[in-house]
Design a protein around this motif. Structure first.
Motif, PDB file in Angstrom:
ATOM      1  N   CYS A 167      12.365  -8.365   5.484  1.00  0.00           N
ATOM      2  CA  CYS A 167      13.035  -9.626   5.790  1.00  0.00           C
ATOM      3  C   CYS A 167      14.390  -9.709   5.095  1.00  0.00           C
ATOM      4  O   CYS A 167      15.386 -10.127   5.696  1.00  0.00           O
ATOM      5  CB  CYS A 167      12.157 -10.809   5.381  1.00  0.00           C
ATOM      6  N   TYR A 168      14.437  -9.291   3.825  1.00  0.00           N
ATOM      7  CA  TYR A 168      15.706  -9.357   3.104  1.00  0.00           C
ATOM      8  C   TYR A 168      16.676  -8.280   3.564  1.00  0.00           C
ATOM      9  O   TYR A 168      17.892  -8.487   3.557  1.00  0.00           O
ATOM     10  CB  TYR A 168      15.463  -9.304   1.593  1.00  0.00           C
ATOM     11  N   ILE A 217      12.666 -15.349  12.758  1.00  0.00           N
ATOM     12  CA  ILE A 217      11.899 -15.751  11.579  1.00  0.00           C
ATOM     13  C   ILE A 217      10.592 -14.967  11.568  1.00  0.00           C
ATOM     14  O   ILE A 217      10.091 -14.566  12.623  1.00  0.00           O
ATOM     15  CB  ILE A 217      11.640 -17.273  11.588  1.00  0.00           C
ATOM     16  N   CYS A 235      13.121 -14.508  -3.545  1.00  0.00           N
ATOM     17  CA  CYS A 235      12.231 -13.907  -2.565  1.00  0.00           C
ATOM     18  C   CYS A 235      10.791 -13.831  -3.076  1.00  0.00           C
ATOM     19  O   CYS A 235      10.501 -14.220  -4.206  1.00  0.00           O
ATOM     20  CB  CYS A 235      12.729 -12.516  -2.183  1.00  0.00           C
ATOM     21  N   VAL A 287      12.639 -24.273  -0.694  1.00  0.00           N
ATOM     22  CA  VAL A 287      12.896 -22.904  -1.128  1.00  0.00           C
ATOM     23  C   VAL A 287      12.782 -22.819  -2.648  1.00  0.00           C
ATOM     24  O   VAL A 287      12.816 -23.835  -3.346  1.00  0.00           O
ATOM     25  CB  VAL A 287      14.289 -22.418  -0.660  1.00  0.00           C
ATOM     26  N   SER A 292      17.987 -18.041  -1.197  1.00  0.00           N
ATOM     27  CA  SER A 292      16.894 -18.326  -2.120  1.00  0.00           C
ATOM     28  C   SER A 292      16.356 -17.052  -2.751  1.00  0.00           C
ATOM     29  O   SER A 292      16.681 -15.941  -2.338  1.00  0.00           O
ATOM     30  CB  SER A 292      15.755 -19.039  -1.370  1.00  0.00           C
ATOM     31  N   VAL A 326       8.517 -20.168   1.004  1.00  0.00           N
ATOM     32  CA  VAL A 326       9.606 -19.960   1.965  1.00  0.00           C
ATOM     33  C   VAL A 326      10.716 -19.164   1.288  1.00  0.00           C
ATOM     34  O   VAL A 326      11.174 -19.523   0.195  1.00  0.00           O
ATOM     35  CB  VAL A 326      10.180 -21.303   2.467  1.00  0.00           C
ATOM     36  N   PRO A 379      14.573 -15.103   7.718  1.00  0.00           N
ATOM     37  CA  PRO A 379      13.765 -16.003   6.905  1.00  0.00           C
ATOM     38  C   PRO A 379      12.279 -15.658   6.976  1.00  0.00           C
ATOM     39  O   PRO A 379      11.782 -15.205   8.008  1.00  0.00           O
ATOM     40  CB  PRO A 379      14.037 -17.382   7.527  1.00  0.00           C
ATOM     41  N   VAL A 436      12.900 -24.635   9.654  1.00  0.00           N
ATOM     42  CA  VAL A 436      13.951 -23.658   9.383  1.00  0.00           C
ATOM     43  C   VAL A 436      14.734 -23.363  10.658  1.00  0.00           C
ATOM     44  O   VAL A 436      15.971 -23.314  10.648  1.00  0.00           O
ATOM     45  CB  VAL A 436      13.346 -22.359   8.807  1.00  0.00           C
ATOM     46  N   LYS A 478      14.575 -17.520   2.079  1.00  0.00           N
ATOM     47  CA  LYS A 478      15.716 -17.482   3.009  1.00  0.00           C
ATOM     48  C   LYS A 478      16.768 -16.536   2.433  1.00  0.00           C
ATOM     49  O   LYS A 478      17.469 -16.890   1.482  1.00  0.00           O
ATOM     50  CB  LYS A 478      16.286 -18.891   3.201  1.00  0.00           C
ATOM     51  N   SER A 534      17.950  -9.880   6.785  1.00  0.00           N
ATOM     52  CA  SER A 534      18.374 -11.280   6.670  1.00  0.00           C
ATOM     53  C   SER A 534      17.583 -12.204   7.597  1.00  0.00           C
ATOM     54  O   SER A 534      18.152 -13.032   8.322  1.00  0.00           O
ATOM     55  CB  SER A 534      19.880 -11.410   6.951  1.00  0.00           C
TER      56      SER A 534
END
Length: 294
Positions: free
Chosen positions: A180-181, A162, A209, A257, A207, A201, A186, A248, A203, A184
């Motif tokens: 982060c995306y 995370i 971004c 989210v 969710s 937040v 969070p 999380v 995820k 993958s």
């Protein structure tokens, strides 16, 4: 894979373990967790303190700034004797004293660079020179001699469970969101200025971004130096980032989210703002066609 707890650790974290939502399994999940905190200012100080004390297994700190006198009212990991020192190194000393079970890795660098130096203390040779200080702060950051090897930013993100964004500029926030995306991971994003705080937040796969959130506002960037910051606010938001991160990691409770959380410290009001469904996003690909209101 969860990290088994020793009898000493079970006793230490007993007040958390007795919570049915946490139990031994949740505490073991924390002990095996690897958390990346980017920015070791007021938000990063508060978040790292709470996570370290709560029994997280590894915390990696990234920042290229030094401790200044003006930081001390809100950056509670530091004291007057550390003015002029690297923030990540000063924080590592304090956090290691707080909980020897938590591995603290310090990276003195800017995330906006293509490559980041090896974590301080992980190289075969580490030397720090004294910095020339002046009233109100240091005039030259102490230099750390590290090995030539470098660590790739993408590798760094992929090796953590995370990420906490505790930075104070949109360029860094946009880069952190993309990374982060891509990997993958969070993301828990926090911000604080004046008497106001914000939390978000993200995820990946579940969710919207931070880029989706950014489409909803357009305002000139103001720093705490320009606009001011009330010390308790930044500590409230940073500690809340730690709470959300632990939720999380353990899968506990309802994590908000697709929602911007805002805090008004003068009126003592929390509000939630649900993001509208985004038609197209180059970062998250609008992965949540139907927005989950949390």
């Amino acid at each position: 894979m969860k990290t088994p707890l020793s009898t000493k650790q079970v006793m230490r974290y007993n007040r958390q373990i007795v919570l049915p939502q946490v139990d031994i399994d949740g505490q073991e999940l924390l002990a095996s967790s690897r958390i990346l905190i980017i920015g070791v200012g007021g938000l990063g100080n508060a978040a790292a303190t709470s996570l370290c004390g709560s029994g997280v297994g590894k915390i990696t700190l990234i920042d290229n700034d030094i401790v200044e006198h003006t930081n001390l009212p809100r950056q509670t990991l530091f004291d007057e004797s550390q003015v002029g020192q690297s923030k990540v190194m000063a924080a590592k000393v304090r956090l290691s004293q707080m909980n020897s079970d938590c591995e603290i890795v310090s990276i003195e660098a800017s995330l906006l660079q293509d490559n980041i130096p090896l974590p301080a203390g992980n190289s075969a040779r580490e030397e720090r020179t004294e910095s020339d200080s002046a009233e109100g702060g240091a005039t030259m950051r102490g230099a750390t001699a590290l090995e030539k090897a470098e660590i790739n930013t993408h590798k760094l993100f992929s090796e953590h469970d995370i990420v906490l964004d505790c930075t104070d500029n949109t360029q860094s926030r946009d880069l952190i969101n993309r990374l982060c995306y891509k990997h993958s991971v969070p993301l828990i994003s926090g911000a604080a200025i004046r008497f106001e705080g914000q939390l978000f937040v993200a995820k990946p796969g579940e969710s919207q971004c931070y880029a989706c959130l950014r489409r909803l506002f357009s305002a000139p960037e103001l720093s705490c130096t320009e606009a001011g910051i009330f010390s308790p606010i930044v500590n409230i938001v940073g500690t809340y980032q730690a709470l959300l991160a632990m939720q999380v990691l353990m899968g506990v409770g309802s994590v908000p989210v697709n929602t911007l959380l805002t805090f008004d410290g003068l009126q003592h009001e929390w509000q939630q703002w649900t993001l509208p469904a985004t038609l197209q996003c180059d970062v998250c690909g609008n992965q949540n066609k139907e927005v989950n209101e949390g």
